[in-house]
Design a protein around this motif. Structure first.
Motif, mmCIF file in Angstrom:
data_model
loop_
_atom_site.group_PDB
_atom_site.id
_atom_site.type_symbol
_atom_site.label_atom_id
_atom_site.label_comp_id
_atom_site.label_asym_id
_atom_site.label_seq_id
_atom_site.Cartn_x
_atom_site.Cartn_y
_atom_site.Cartn_z
ATOM 1 N N LYS A 1 0.836 -1.219 0.000
ATOM 2 C CA LYS A 1 0.000 0.000 0.000
ATOM 3 C C LYS A 1 0.863 1.258 0.000
ATOM 4 C CE LYS A 1 -0.691 0.413 5.028
ATOM 5 N NZ LYS A 1 0.327 -0.601 5.397
ATOM 6 N N ASN A 2 2.086 1.177 0.518
ATOM 7 C CA ASN A 2 2.970 2.342 0.557
ATOM 8 C C ASN A 2 3.531 2.677 -0.826
ATOM 9 O OD1 ASN A 2 2.469 1.974 3.234
ATOM 10 N ND2 ASN A 2 4.607 1.900 3.890
ATOM 11 N N THR B 1 1.516 2.672 -3.511
ATOM 12 C CA THR B 1 0.344 2.989 -4.327
ATOM 13 C C THR B 1 0.537 4.193 -5.249
ATOM 14 O OG1 THR B 1 -1.141 1.990 -2.711
ATOM 15 C CG2 THR B 1 -2.118 3.550 -4.258
ATOM 16 N N LEU C 1 2.734 3.024 -8.127
ATOM 17 C CA LEU C 1 2.064 2.052 -8.988
ATOM 18 C C LEU C 1 0.977 2.714 -9.830
ATOM 19 C CD1 LEU C 1 1.791 -0.932 -6.484
ATOM 20 C CD2 LEU C 1 3.242 -0.811 -8.523
ATOM 21 N N ASN C 2 0.269 3.674 -9.263
ATOM 22 C CA ASN C 2 -0.786 4.363 -10.011
ATOM 23 C C ASN C 2 -0.230 5.222 -11.134
ATOM 24 O OD1 ASN C 2 -2.733 3.227 -8.388
ATOM 25 N ND2 ASN C 2 -3.045 5.043 -7.118
#
Length: 248
Positions: free
Chosen positions: A184-185, A187, A190-191
């Motif tokens: 999640k860190n 994100t 990655l987006n």
């Protein structure tokens, strides 16, 4: 408020007659002026300059540096080598002016030119097995990630997919089932992957260009009196002969 510094250009010609530009008007000068302001005006670049990647990553893991530029692999050194806290690590795309873009990087697998046909064939199979197959084979991707995680090393660190989503997707999904990193860190990073423009190295005299610009960056970070325009002009004079030689 920062005043934009002028850019400088050096030109050479590739074999097909297209122009090669070393320094474009605008962004290079503005970036150098920004670095100087961050170093000498607001102090956000810190007082210690010309340190290596390990020096910065060590301080980053120790809470002495708030942010650094790196690649996805930076997390491995941060967590395993310097014992940084995974829960406070975050990764986002590199800020850029105008169109969101970033320079591509990677490794090179080399086979000896003296290798015979059988050796070259074996080398190609090994390169596929070791480097490429985990990026398209879900079973092998899962196996490799699980092995790394079992050794208590960072496993399944997100990165730019080598193949398109149709090929890489299943392997990435299999890898993440065994990942031990705080996904999640990552994100924001990655987006950004689908909308970032990826730029290859300059096709002509890339290393000479980097060396010339390195000198300009080092000058504004180590000498308060250094003028970005003057340093870019010096870099322009350094890269010019290299560009000319590369076109002969």
């Amino acid at each position: 408020m920062l005043s934009p510094s002028r850019g400088h250009e050096s030109h050479g010609k590739e074999a097909d007659g297209r122009q090669v530009t070393a320094f474009r008007d605008g962004p290079t000068g503005r970036a150098l002026a920004l670095l100087k302001a961050m170093r000498w005006d607001d102090g956000s670049m810190g007082r210690q300059q010309l340190r290596g990647t390990d020096d910065l990553t060590r301080d980053f893991a120790g809470g002495k540096v708030a942010m650094l530029l790196g690649s996805p692999s930076t997390y491995g050194a941060y967590a395993a080598k310097f014992r940084g806290r995974p829960d406070v690590y975050g990764q986002a795309p590199l800020p850029s002016e105008g169109e969101k873009s970033t320079l591509l990087g990677g490794g090179v697998a080399v086979v000896s030119p003296k290798a015979d046909r059988a050796q070259r064939s074996a080398a190609a199979k090994w390169i596929d097995f070791f480097y490429l197959r985990p990026k398209y084979d879900p079973a092998l991707a899962a196996e490799r990630t699980a092995q790394v995680a079992a050794d208590k090393n960072p496993a399944g660190v997100p990165g730019l997919p080598f193949y398109d989503a149709k090929v890489s997707g299943p392997a990435t999904a299999a890898e993440r089932k065994h990942s031990n990193v705080p996904l999640k860190n990552f994100t924001p990073y990655l987006n950004s992957l689908a909308t970032t423009r990826y730029v290859v190295e300059p096709p002509v005299a890339a290393q000479e260009l980097y060396a010339a610009l390195d000198s300009a960056v080092q000058a504004v970070l180590t000498r308060e009196s250094a003028d970005p325009d003057t340093e870019l002009a010096k870099a322009d004079r350094r890269i010019g002969p290299a560009l000319e030689r590369s076109q002969r």
